[in-house]
Design a protein around this motif. Sequence first.
Motif, PDB file in Angstrom:
ATOM      1  N   VAL A   5       0.948  -1.301  -0.504  1.00 45.33           N
ATOM      2  CA  VAL A   5      -0.081  -0.009   0.312  1.00 45.33           C
ATOM      3  C   VAL A   5       1.072   0.755   0.095  1.00 45.33           C
ATOM      4  CG1 VAL A   5      -2.295   1.605   1.022  1.00 45.33           C
ATOM      5  CG2 VAL A   5      -1.314  -1.721   1.554  1.00 45.33           C
ATOM      6  N   ALA A   6       0.779   2.108  -1.073  1.00 42.99           N
ATOM      7  CA  ALA A   6       1.907   3.291  -1.121  1.00 42.99           C
ATOM      8  C   ALA A   6       0.572   4.708  -0.464  1.00 42.99           C
ATOM      9  CB  ALA A   6       2.169   3.048  -2.631  1.00 42.99           C
ATOM     10  N   ILE A   7       0.889   4.774  -0.367  1.00 45.46           N
ATOM     11  CA  ILE A   7       0.753   6.204   0.506  1.00 45.46           C
ATOM     12  C   ILE A   7       1.074   7.322   0.098  1.00 45.46           C
ATOM     13  CG2 ILE A   7      -0.791   7.523   2.295  1.00 45.46           C
ATOM     14  CD1 ILE A   7      -1.857   4.551   3.301  1.00 45.46           C
ATOM     15  N   ASP A   8       0.772   8.880  -0.032  1.00 40.35           N
ATOM     16  CA  ASP A   8       1.956   9.681  -0.828  1.00 40.35           C
ATOM     17  C   ASP A   8       0.384  11.174  -0.206  1.00 40.35           C
ATOM     18  OD1 ASP A   8       4.069   8.676  -1.703  1.00 40.35           O
ATOM     19  OD2 ASP A   8       3.091   8.075  -3.274  1.00 40.35           O
ATOM     20  N   GLY A   9       1.448  12.275  -0.249  1.00 38.25           N
ATOM     21  CA  GLY A   9       1.119  13.586   0.015  1.00 38.25           C
ATOM     22  C   GLY A   9       1.509  14.343   0.561  1.00 38.25           C
ATOM     23  N   PRO A  10       1.170  15.615   0.513  1.00 39.63           N
ATOM     24  CA  PRO A  10       2.102  16.624   1.090  1.00 39.63           C
ATOM     25  C   PRO A  10       2.015  16.462   3.011  1.00 39.63           C
ATOM     26  CG  PRO A  10      -0.119  18.151   0.716  1.00 39.63           C
ATOM     27  CD  PRO A  10      -0.383  16.282   0.016  1.00 39.63           C
ATOM     28  N   ALA A  11       2.395  17.401   3.562  1.00 42.45           N
ATOM     29  CA  ALA A  11       3.333  17.587   4.657  1.00 42.45           C
ATOM     30  C   ALA A  11       1.728  17.344   5.113  1.00 42.45           C
ATOM     31  CB  ALA A  11       4.160  18.974   4.907  1.00 42.45           C
ATOM     32  N   ALA A  12       1.665  17.205   6.378  1.00 40.42           N
ATOM     33  CA  ALA A  12       0.268  16.878   7.609  1.00 40.42           C
ATOM     34  C   ALA A  12      -0.870  16.871   7.389  1.00 40.42           C
ATOM     35  CB  ALA A  12      -0.237  18.577   8.470  1.00 40.42           C
ATOM     36  N   ALA A  13      -0.905  16.197   5.565  1.00 38.28           N
ATOM     37  CA  ALA A  13      -2.145  15.422   5.048  1.00 38.28           C
ATOM     38  C   ALA A  13      -3.580  14.780   5.674  1.00 38.28           C
ATOM     39  CB  ALA A  13      -2.044  15.579   4.155  1.00 38.28           C
ATOM     40  N   GLY A  14      -2.289  13.654   6.823  1.00 35.06           N
ATOM     41  CA  GLY A  14      -2.694  12.463   7.878  1.00 35.06           C
ATOM     42  C   GLY A  14      -2.660  11.137   6.856  1.00 35.06           C
ATOM     43  N   LYS A  15      -1.268  11.595   6.281  1.00 38.31           N
ATOM     44  CA  LYS A  15      -0.723  10.242   5.210  1.00 38.31           C
ATOM     45  C   LYS A  15      -0.401   9.135   7.127  1.00 38.31           C
ATOM     46  CE  LYS A  15       2.703  12.429   3.707  1.00 38.31           C
ATOM     47  NZ  LYS A  15       2.533  13.865   4.311  1.00 38.31           N
ATOM     48  N   LEU A 119      -2.531   5.627  -2.318  1.00 36.54           N
ATOM     49  CA  LEU A 119      -3.281   6.727  -1.658  1.00 36.54           C
ATOM     50  C   LEU A 119      -2.167   8.083  -2.598  1.00 36.54           C
ATOM     51  CD1 LEU A 119      -4.619   4.777   0.573  1.00 36.54           C
ATOM     52  CD2 LEU A 119      -6.264   4.806  -1.578  1.00 36.54           C
ATOM     53  N   PHE A 120      -3.768   8.971  -2.690  1.00 34.52           N
ATOM     54  CA  PHE A 120      -3.122  10.194  -2.499  1.00 34.52           C
ATOM     55  C   PHE A 120      -3.697  11.061  -1.332  1.00 34.52           C
ATOM     56  CE2 PHE A 120      -1.054  14.405  -4.031  1.00 34.52           C
ATOM     57  CZ  PHE A 120      -0.281  14.200  -3.910  1.00 34.52           C
ATOM     58  N   VAL A 121      -3.028  11.308  -0.213  1.00 38.14           N
ATOM     59  CA  VAL A 121      -3.908  11.547   0.995  1.00 38.14           C
ATOM     60  C   VAL A 121      -3.158  13.315   0.655  1.00 38.14           C
ATOM     61  CG1 VAL A 121      -4.727  11.949   3.126  1.00 38.14           C
ATOM     62  CG2 VAL A 121      -3.883   9.685   2.173  1.00 38.14           C
ATOM     63  N   THR A 122      -4.446  14.154   0.677  1.00 38.08           N
ATOM     64  CA  THR A 122      -3.808  15.223   0.896  1.00 38.08           C
ATOM     65  C   THR A 122      -5.569  16.236   1.151  1.00 38.08           C
ATOM     66  OG1 THR A 122      -3.689  17.342  -0.491  1.00 38.08           O
ATOM     67  CG2 THR A 122      -5.286  16.024  -1.474  1.00 38.08           C
ATOM     68  N   ALA A 123      -4.858  17.586   1.418  1.00 36.60           N
ATOM     69  CA  ALA A 123      -6.074  18.794   1.605  1.00 36.60           C
ATOM     70  C   ALA A 123      -5.354  19.967   1.969  1.00 36.60           C
ATOM     71  CB  ALA A 123      -5.681  18.807   3.596  1.00 36.60           C
ATOM     72  N   SER A 124      -6.565  21.333   2.383  1.00 32.57           N
ATOM     73  CA  SER A 124      -5.550  22.305   1.777  1.00 32.57           C
ATOM     74  C   SER A 124      -4.453  23.390   3.038  1.00 32.57           C
ATOM     75  CB  SER A 124      -6.755  23.404   2.447  1.00 32.57           C
ATOM     76  OG  SER A 124      -7.000  24.113   3.720  1.00 32.57           O
ATOM     77  N   ALA A 125      -3.655  23.582   2.212  1.00 36.06           N
ATOM     78  CA  ALA A 125      -2.165  24.197   2.700  1.00 36.06           C
ATOM     79  C   ALA A 125      -2.965  24.319   4.467  1.00 36.06           C
ATOM     80  CB  ALA A 125      -2.166  24.865   2.507  1.00 36.06           C
ATOM     81  N   GLU A 126      -3.955  25.224   4.377  1.00 37.53           N
ATOM     82  CA  GLU A 126      -4.366  25.924   5.668  1.00 37.53           C
ATOM     83  C   GLU A 126      -4.821  24.211   6.470  1.00 37.53           C
ATOM     84  OE1 GLU A 126      -5.753  26.793   2.699  1.00 37.53           O
ATOM     85  OE2 GLU A 126      -4.302  28.855   2.263  1.00 37.53           O
ATOM     86  N   VAL A 127      -5.974  23.893   6.092  1.00 35.49           N
ATOM     87  CA  VAL A 127      -5.936  23.119   6.899  1.00 35.49           C
ATOM     88  C   VAL A 127      -5.111  22.098   7.627  1.00 35.49           C
ATOM     89  CG1 VAL A 127      -7.106  20.366   7.432  1.00 35.49           C
ATOM     90  CG2 VAL A 127      -8.409  22.760   6.584  1.00 35.49           C
ATOM     91  N   ARG A 128      -3.785  22.067   7.026  1.00 35.00           N
ATOM     92  CA  ARG A 128      -2.784  20.430   6.978  1.00 35.00           C
ATOM     93  C   ARG A 128      -1.906  21.809   8.225  1.00 35.00           C
ATOM     94  NH1 ARG A 128       0.512  20.605   3.046  1.00 35.00           N
ATOM     95  NH2 ARG A 128      -0.079  21.412   1.686  1.00 35.00           N
ATOM     96  N   ALA A 129      -1.532  23.387   7.895  1.00 40.89           N
ATOM     97  CA  ALA A 129      -0.754  23.902   8.396  1.00 40.89           C
ATOM     98  C   ALA A 129      -1.982  24.001   9.987  1.00 40.89           C
ATOM     99  CB  ALA A 129      -0.921  25.363   7.895  1.00 40.89           C
ATOM    100  N   HIS A 130      -3.337  24.199  10.200  1.00 41.73           N
ATOM    101  CA  HIS A 130      -3.314  24.241  11.272  1.00 41.73           C
ATOM    102  C   HIS A 130      -3.662  22.980  12.227  1.00 41.73           C
ATOM    103  CE1 HIS A 130      -6.309  25.584  14.497  1.00 41.73           C
ATOM    104  NE2 HIS A 130      -6.776  24.763  14.269  1.00 41.73           N
ATOM    105  N   ARG A 131      -3.637  21.519  11.585  1.00 42.60           N
ATOM    106  CA  ARG A 131      -3.303  20.684  11.767  1.00 42.60           C
ATOM    107  C   ARG A 131      -1.962  20.739  12.456  1.00 42.60           C
ATOM    108  NH1 ARG A 131      -5.217  16.809   7.123  1.00 42.60           N
ATOM    109  NH2 ARG A 131      -7.641  16.659   7.612  1.00 42.60           N
ATOM    110  N   ARG A 132      -0.188  20.810  11.794  1.00 48.36           N
ATOM    111  CA  ARG A 132       0.728  20.461  12.507  1.00 48.36           C
ATOM    112  C   ARG A 132       0.627  21.516  13.238  1.00 48.36           C
ATOM    113  NH1 ARG A 132       4.244  17.679   9.505  1.00 48.36           N
ATOM    114  NH2 ARG A 132       2.552  15.840  10.021  1.00 48.36           N
ATOM    115  N   TRP A 133       0.086  22.554  13.556  1.00 53.17           N
ATOM    116  CA  TRP A 133       0.550  23.623  14.529  1.00 53.17           C
ATOM    117  C   TRP A 133       0.021  23.028  15.587  1.00 53.17           C
ATOM    118  CZ3 TRP A 133      -3.799  26.113  16.980  1.00 53.17           C
ATOM    119  CH2 TRP A 133      -3.705  27.640  17.278  1.00 53.17           C
ATOM    120  N   LEU A 134      -1.221  22.402  16.124  1.00 58.44           N
ATOM    121  CA  LEU A 134      -1.907  21.641  17.169  1.00 58.44           C
ATOM    122  C   LEU A 134      -0.486  20.647  18.123  1.00 58.44           C
ATOM    123  CD1 LEU A 134      -5.870  20.558  16.128  1.00 58.44           C
ATOM    124  CD2 LEU A 134      -4.660  22.885  17.361  1.00 58.44           C
TER     125      LEU A 134
END
Length: 195
Positions: A5-15, A119-134
């Motif tokens: 199972v290959a899971i890719d995507g940007p930072a803090a997308a939930g990979k 799977l390519f897991v993504t989310a908006s940059a704002e949502v991802r930054a908020h998750r990482r900030w938490l």
Amino acid sequence: MQFTVAIDGPAAAGKGTISRAVAERFGFAHLDTGALYRAVGMKGGDPVEAARALSPEDLARDDLRTMEAGQAASKVAVIPEVRQALLDYQRDFARRAGGAVLDGRDIGTVICPDAEVKLFVTASAEVRAHRRWLEVGGEEAQVLAEVRARDERDMTRADAPLKPAADAVLIDTSGMSVEAAVAAACAEVLARLPG
Ligand code: CDP
Ligand code: CDP
């Protein structure tokens, strides 16, 4: 059984969250490939040598999840010899008996182009930054700027840039709970599991 199972995507997308849940549900081994680049970035010295000599102790450092390690990782990740030095380890892990989940940036495109599930897991940059900030705290605007800078570096590098494989299933987790994202990923695995 070999099943990747290959899971890719940007930072803090939930990979990572999805990968760990999928691995647990199906009894697969999990490799967080970002940790390899983070460890190389934090080791100091010549990054190519660091990648060639990467050890279990390097992967056990407790500073690997910091923002600093994320930036250091994306800087060494542009070096083709670093990526090459980490390739065989990742491919061997992917084809181990009993199934494997690997998450990163280039798993479906370069490391495991024949993965059974991509799977390519993504989310908006704002949502991802908020998750990482938490998780890391500090200034949320600064976290957003760092996430954007890292995404940009990852998407524009010449060798193994971040992009969905042509046959990857896209999961946008922007408005999704962790449970919903995990359920969507598990459904894709179930649909392709033999038997
Ligand atoms: O591995 P990656 O950097 O892509 O992300 P992660 O570390 O798995 O997830 C970043 C944060 O987003 C974690 O705190 C998750 O609990 C949270 N989150 C998520 O992963 N998926 C959602 N649908 C919602 C939140
Ligand atoms: O958890 P998060 O998504 O923030 O980052 P990560 O998966 O730990 O990856 C850290 C950095 O390593 C990424 O920004 C990429 O530059 C690099 N990386 C890569 O180039 N290829 C991979 N397969 C995994 C990570």
